[in-house]
Design a protein around this motif. Structure first.
Motif, PDB file in Angstrom:
ATOM      1  N   ASN A  75     -17.776  12.049   9.042  1.00  0.00           N
ATOM      2  CA  ASN A  75     -16.504  11.620   9.631  1.00  0.00           C
ATOM      3  C   ASN A  75     -15.381  12.508   9.115  1.00  0.00           C
ATOM      4  O   ASN A  75     -14.826  12.267   8.050  1.00  0.00           O
ATOM      5  CB  ASN A  75     -16.214  10.157   9.301  1.00  0.00           C
ATOM      6  N   PRO A  76     -15.067  13.560   9.860  1.00  0.00           N
ATOM      7  CA  PRO A  76     -14.097  14.551   9.375  1.00  0.00           C
ATOM      8  C   PRO A  76     -12.654  14.280   9.770  1.00  0.00           C
ATOM      9  O   PRO A  76     -11.794  15.147   9.564  1.00  0.00           O
ATOM     10  CB  PRO A  76     -14.593  15.826  10.059  1.00  0.00           C
ATOM     11  N   THR A  77     -12.353  13.113  10.330  1.00  0.00           N
ATOM     12  CA  THR A  77     -10.967  12.860  10.768  1.00  0.00           C
ATOM     13  C   THR A  77     -10.035  12.696   9.564  1.00  0.00           C
ATOM     14  O   THR A  77     -10.296  11.887   8.679  1.00  0.00           O
ATOM     15  CB  THR A  77     -10.895  11.598  11.641  1.00  0.00           C
ATOM     16  N   GLN A  78      -8.955  13.453   9.569  1.00  0.00           N
ATOM     17  CA  GLN A  78      -7.937  13.311   8.518  1.00  0.00           C
ATOM     18  C   GLN A  78      -7.014  12.150   8.873  1.00  0.00           C
ATOM     19  O   GLN A  78      -6.535  12.052  10.008  1.00  0.00           O
ATOM     20  CB  GLN A  78      -7.135  14.617   8.427  1.00  0.00           C
ATOM     21  N   ILE A  79      -6.756  11.274   7.914  1.00  0.00           N
ATOM     22  CA  ILE A  79      -5.886  10.119   8.161  1.00  0.00           C
ATOM     23  C   ILE A  79      -4.578  10.295   7.400  1.00  0.00           C
ATOM     24  O   ILE A  79      -4.574  10.440   6.174  1.00  0.00           O
ATOM     25  CB  ILE A  79      -6.567   8.812   7.697  1.00  0.00           C
ATOM     26  N   LEU A  80      -3.491  10.268   8.133  1.00  0.00           N
ATOM     27  CA  LEU A  80      -2.154  10.291   7.533  1.00  0.00           C
ATOM     28  C   LEU A  80      -1.598   8.887   7.673  1.00  0.00           C
ATOM     29  O   LEU A  80      -1.261   8.452   8.778  1.00  0.00           O
ATOM     30  CB  LEU A  80      -1.278  11.306   8.263  1.00  0.00           C
ATOM     31  N   PHE A  81      -1.530   8.170   6.552  1.00  0.00           N
ATOM     32  CA  PHE A  81      -1.239   6.739   6.614  1.00  0.00           C
ATOM     33  C   PHE A  81       0.118   6.440   5.986  1.00  0.00           C
ATOM     34  O   PHE A  81       0.405   6.867   4.867  1.00  0.00           O
ATOM     35  CB  PHE A  81      -2.318   5.974   5.845  1.00  0.00           C
ATOM     36  N   GLY A  82       0.913   5.674   6.686  1.00  0.00           N
ATOM     37  CA  GLY A  82       2.141   5.152   6.095  1.00  0.00           C
ATOM     38  C   GLY A  82       3.387   5.488   6.899  1.00  0.00           C
ATOM     39  O   GLY A  82       3.370   6.266   7.853  1.00  0.00           O
TER      40      GLY A  82
ATOM     41  N   ASN B 192     -15.264   3.039  11.553  1.00  0.00           N
ATOM     42  CA  ASN B 192     -15.340   4.484  11.309  1.00  0.00           C
ATOM     43  C   ASN B 192     -16.741   4.873  10.834  1.00  0.00           C
ATOM     44  O   ASN B 192     -16.964   6.016  10.433  1.00  0.00           O
ATOM     45  CB  ASN B 192     -14.270   4.939  10.305  1.00  0.00           C
TER      46      ASN B 192
ATOM     47  N   GLN C  22       4.928   9.105   8.631  1.00  0.00           N
ATOM     48  CA  GLN C  22       3.882  10.138   8.630  1.00  0.00           C
ATOM     49  C   GLN C  22       3.791  10.928   9.942  1.00  0.00           C
ATOM     50  O   GLN C  22       3.104  11.959   9.987  1.00  0.00           O
ATOM     51  CB  GLN C  22       2.516   9.523   8.299  1.00  0.00           C
TER      52      GLN C  22
ATOM     53  N   ASN D 154       1.698   5.275   0.798  1.00  0.00           N
ATOM     54  CA  ASN D 154       1.301   6.252   1.812  1.00  0.00           C
ATOM     55  C   ASN D 154       0.141   7.102   1.280  1.00  0.00           C
ATOM     56  O   ASN D 154       0.023   7.313   0.079  1.00  0.00           O
ATOM     57  CB  ASN D 154       2.471   7.169   2.137  1.00  0.00           C
ATOM     58  N   PHE D 155      -0.690   7.576   2.196  1.00  0.00           N
ATOM     59  CA  PHE D 155      -1.757   8.474   1.746  1.00  0.00           C
ATOM     60  C   PHE D 155      -2.230   9.400   2.845  1.00  0.00           C
ATOM     61  O   PHE D 155      -1.901   9.217   4.024  1.00  0.00           O
ATOM     62  CB  PHE D 155      -2.943   7.674   1.177  1.00  0.00           C
ATOM     63  N   ASP D 156      -2.988  10.407   2.419  1.00  0.00           N
ATOM     64  CA  ASP D 156      -3.583  11.421   3.298  1.00  0.00           C
ATOM     65  C   ASP D 156      -5.056  11.482   2.909  1.00  0.00           C
ATOM     66  O   ASP D 156      -5.401  11.968   1.836  1.00  0.00           O
ATOM     67  CB  ASP D 156      -2.875  12.755   3.035  1.00  0.00           C
ATOM     68  N   PHE D 157      -5.922  10.942   3.752  1.00  0.00           N
ATOM     69  CA  PHE D 157      -7.358  10.894   3.451  1.00  0.00           C
ATOM     70  C   PHE D 157      -8.111  11.871   4.342  1.00  0.00           C
ATOM     71  O   PHE D 157      -7.881  11.925   5.551  1.00  0.00           O
ATOM     72  CB  PHE D 157      -7.907   9.477   3.680  1.00  0.00           C
ATOM     73  N   TYR D 158      -9.021  12.580   3.736  1.00  0.00           N
ATOM     74  CA  TYR D 158      -9.818  13.551   4.499  1.00  0.00           C
ATOM     75  C   TYR D 158     -11.114  13.764   3.740  1.00  0.00           C
ATOM     76  O   TYR D 158     -11.091  14.037   2.530  1.00  0.00           O
ATOM     77  CB  TYR D 158      -9.053  14.872   4.611  1.00  0.00           C
ATOM     78  N   ASN D 159     -12.233  13.588   4.378  1.00  0.00           N
ATOM     79  CA  ASN D 159     -13.521  13.818   3.729  1.00  0.00           C
ATOM     80  C   ASN D 159     -14.573  14.214   4.763  1.00  0.00           C
ATOM     81  O   ASN D 159     -15.208  13.359   5.382  1.00  0.00           O
ATOM     82  CB  ASN D 159     -13.989  12.578   2.967  1.00  0.00           C
ATOM     83  N   PRO D 160     -14.744  15.517   4.958  1.00  0.00           N
ATOM     84  CA  PRO D 160     -15.631  15.983   6.045  1.00  0.00           C
ATOM     85  C   PRO D 160     -17.080  16.211   5.634  1.00  0.00           C
ATOM     86  O   PRO D 160     -17.844  16.775   6.419  1.00  0.00           O
ATOM     87  CB  PRO D 160     -14.981  17.312   6.425  1.00  0.00           C
TER      88      PRO D 160
ATOM     89  N   TRP E 154     -13.260  -3.592  -1.852  1.00  0.00           N
ATOM     90  CA  TRP E 154     -14.292  -2.549  -1.814  1.00  0.00           C
ATOM     91  C   TRP E 154     -14.633  -2.075  -3.216  1.00  0.00           C
ATOM     92  O   TRP E 154     -15.807  -1.821  -3.535  1.00  0.00           O
ATOM     93  CB  TRP E 154     -13.847  -1.401  -0.899  1.00  0.00           C
TER      94      TRP E 154
ATOM     95  N   MET F  44       0.850  -1.189   0.000  1.00  0.00           N
ATOM     96  CA  MET F  44       0.000   0.000   0.000  1.00  0.00           C
ATOM     97  C   MET F  44       0.885   1.239   0.000  1.00  0.00           C
ATOM     98  O   MET F  44       1.900   1.271   0.686  1.00  0.00           O
ATOM     99  CB  MET F  44      -0.895  -0.030   1.265  1.00  0.00           C
TER     100      MET F  44
ATOM    101  N   MET G  49     -11.233   0.960   9.196  1.00  0.00           N
ATOM    102  CA  MET G  49     -12.460   0.933   8.398  1.00  0.00           C
ATOM    103  C   MET G  49     -13.580   0.150   9.091  1.00  0.00           C
ATOM    104  O   MET G  49     -14.752   0.354   8.808  1.00  0.00           O
ATOM    105  CB  MET G  49     -12.191   0.328   7.019  1.00  0.00           C
TER     106      MET G  49
ATOM    107  N   LEU H 197      -7.950  -4.743   0.785  1.00  0.00           N
ATOM    108  CA  LEU H 197      -9.246  -4.191   1.178  1.00  0.00           C
ATOM    109  C   LEU H 197      -9.743  -3.202   0.126  1.00  0.00           C
ATOM    110  O   LEU H 197     -10.928  -3.244  -0.253  1.00  0.00           O
ATOM    111  CB  LEU H 197      -9.173  -3.519   2.552  1.00  0.00           C
TER     112      LEU H 197
ATOM    113  N   TRP I 240      -5.422  -0.777   8.294  1.00  0.00           N
ATOM    114  CA  TRP I 240      -6.489  -0.116   7.537  1.00  0.00           C
ATOM    115  C   TRP I 240      -7.819  -0.818   7.767  1.00  0.00           C
ATOM    116  O   TRP I 240      -8.865  -0.169   7.911  1.00  0.00           O
ATOM    117  CB  TRP I 240      -6.117  -0.043   6.055  1.00  0.00           C
TER     118      TRP I 240
END
Lengths: 385, 385
Positions: free
Chosen positions: B8-15, B251, B18, A3-9, A214, A1, B248, A210, B244
């Motif tokens: 769900n407004p939490t920002q996820i910094l993954f990897g 959330n 980070q 790296n990523f930055d996910f945000y959706n408010p 999805w 996988m 998921m 995953l 992840w």
């Protein structure tokens, strides 16, 4: 996988009767501008429900946002927002109205030429007005993302921008409000959601099981529910499932940590700009060609797609891949969306013209490997002649 | 599908790497309180990385948040926040530290007795301090939800609260930071995520095929990756997928528009409160019993689960259901989590005690049909004696 930055408010209010729930979400005392397209919302009751929900506010209206919304049209809305000191925007319609509202929200607070927003893909945005949306057409996912595609009519340029300031504050998804849609738009919406999913899924394995599952879940659900929603337009359960799939297909969640393609969209945009095809029609034409032309680079995922989404497990690799692509094309046709240029009365000249524009717009390094050049785009289109 | 309101407004910094990305996310000039548990973050490098990322801020520390975090402990943190005029909280740890931080964030701004937050399930909250999280243990999903479970040590009461004011502003998920976790915690985390998914999935059909497929996707991925992560603790790809999945699983996204159960959690909480079992241990004990006791009410979904998740398609319905439940129990055992009370040196007396407490706490209308009474809870526990 990756790296990523996910945000959706974006807050989603889903289900029958939810338009009434927006009342407390629009700031008290706000001067609200309702933006919409043609008159369909007046015929299907959405307009009246929205007006009722906003009854405590001062409401202005801006009608006439067209499909593939025009920069020129939207700039008129920007002037209205400034003149009337609007505080909050409410998009009421499909992806075009919401995309257009995102542009207005950003342009009102933008320093300098607003076309830069599109020319620079959103990089010049620093803030945007708050806005909500009432969705009437499940398709683009614009109701829960921060992207927008706008067309400059004068120059036939179709450009996208993204910025986290243009997430809708809320979106209402009431599947009963889609009952009166023309079936052509319903079919287009299903194809649009399907191809959005494919753009994020059909690349190469990235150890993201995953995300794969999805994406496959959306594809399977669209395949299962799509034909039913054409046959039973007022089956609210089916419409609800289509609507939720379309939103989930492009709210970012299936695309985290994986490579993405988007060549089909880039090529399709030129077809719309040149010949006015519906967005989904262009995707239905281009995707089968792209999958065929890129079948070596996409081999592992095409075989996985064949097995998991279409249950194709017999035969050699080439056979299974060919069958999966044919099933994909067949599904689009089943949704009423033609998959060959000839179906839109276009021929070889259209391919030449699209490829010339791709070169002109420097769209010659497309796809997850940035290796779909003009020749590959031409080959993909040739397959769907 | 049922109506729903998703947000769900939490920002996820993954990897990997980070943690360094949090620097611009903590407000400039903020007085920051870092909350953590034992000393593990000092041994695995997380502490140093967080301190480096916060180097421009005034940083205070509150250590010693225990598993099943105590109201009493957290109230000391509330005092510290007030005394030092803290502006921002940063939870560094697993679900207990993040849950505890949510409580502190809400309690600092709460009018009246802070225990009311738990007594009323969050209904008395009107606002909360902003906070972020650095996750070190994939399990509870607390890093991307607005729920928290707190234990009052003095009375052995374990209570949950939820409120949209306690979503983390951001959470860092760096799978490399889980390499040094004890395998017991890794196994617990996988079981926790699995059961969170089951609580939202294993009820009755609600015409929500996408939610079903997404839940099944999490379950399949945990089944596939769980044993690998025990065997290859430093395989970052596998750890990333587990992490992840756990986020998921809770959330909110798989639970929209569908009925939910949560009886296993409610019964499990009493086992933890009385005997100190790890949360996941209680779930592994209770779930197989609940599935067995409720197999008629859950029949359609159990058969779907058997077929889609475990590939069990042969035999009569009773056989397939029994096999699916046995496979579930076997998976928990494979993850190193015992599924029988006897494995924790508990017997009939524990069942009596748990049931007595369920009655005392009025937890006698559990499950998606609110019909799991004290007798049904007793029967479920009896199956896992």
């Amino acid at each position: 996988m990756l790296n990523f930055d996910f945000y959706n408010p974006t807050q989603i209010l889903f289900g029958q009767g939810q338009i009434a729930a927006i009342t407390p979400l629009v700031p008290a005392g706000a001067r609200v501008l309702m933006l919409y397209g043609g008159g369909s919302i007046k015929r299907n009751g959405v307009y009246d429900e929205v007006k009722a929900a906003l009854s405590g506010h001062t409401v202005f209206e801006f009608a006439g946002i067209e499909p593939n919304p025009h920069f020129e049209t939207l700039m008129q809305a920007v002037e209205l927002v400034k003149a009337e000191k609007i505080d909050f925007l409410l998009a009421v319609g499909g992806g075009s109205v919401i995309d257009g509202t995102k542009f207005v929200a950003a342009a009102v607070q933008h320093d300098g030429d607003p076309w830069l927003i599109l020319e620079k893909g959103g990089k010049t945005i620093t803030s945007a007005m708050p806005f909500g949306a009432v969705l009437t057409l499940p398709a683009t996912g614009s109701e829960m993302n921060a992207a927008s595609v706008i067309t400059r009519a004068a120059t036939q340029q179709k450009r996208a921008f993204m910025h986290r300031a243009v997430f809708p504050k809320f979106s209402v998804l009431d599947p009963a409000k889609t009952f009166t849609l023309p079936l052509r738009q319903v079919g287009n919406g299903v194809v649009d959601a399907f191809v959005h999913t494919m753009e994020q899924y059909m690349t190469y394995p990235a150890d993201a099981p995953l995300q794969d599952r999805w994406a496959e879940g959306i594809l399977q659900t669209l395949i299962e529910q799509g034909p039913r929603t054409l046959a039973e337009p007022e089956n609210i359960g089916v419409r609800a499932n289509i609507m939720w799939c379309a939103t989930m297909a492009l709210n970012g969640i299936i695309g985290v940590g994986v490579p993405q393609d988007w060549a089909t969209h880039m090529i399709g945009h030129e077809l719309t700009a040149l010949y006015g095809l519906d967005h989904a029609q262009t995707l239905a034409v281009v995707l089968p060609g792209i999958l065929t032309v890129r079948k070596d680079a996409k081999r592992a995922k095409l075989l996985q797609y064949a097995a998991r989404v279409w249950n194709i497990t017999e035969g050699g690799e080439e056979t299974r891949i060919a069958q999966a692509i044919e099933r994909t094309r067949g599904f689009f046709e089943q949704m009423g969306v033609k998959t060959r240029l000839s179906g839109y009365n276009l021929g070889q000249e259209a391919i030449d013209a699209v490829v010339a524009r791709l070169v002109e717009h420097r769209m010659v390094k497309l796809g997850e490997h940035r290796d779909i050049d003009a020749d590959a785009s031409r080959a993909a289109l040739q397959i769907s002649l």
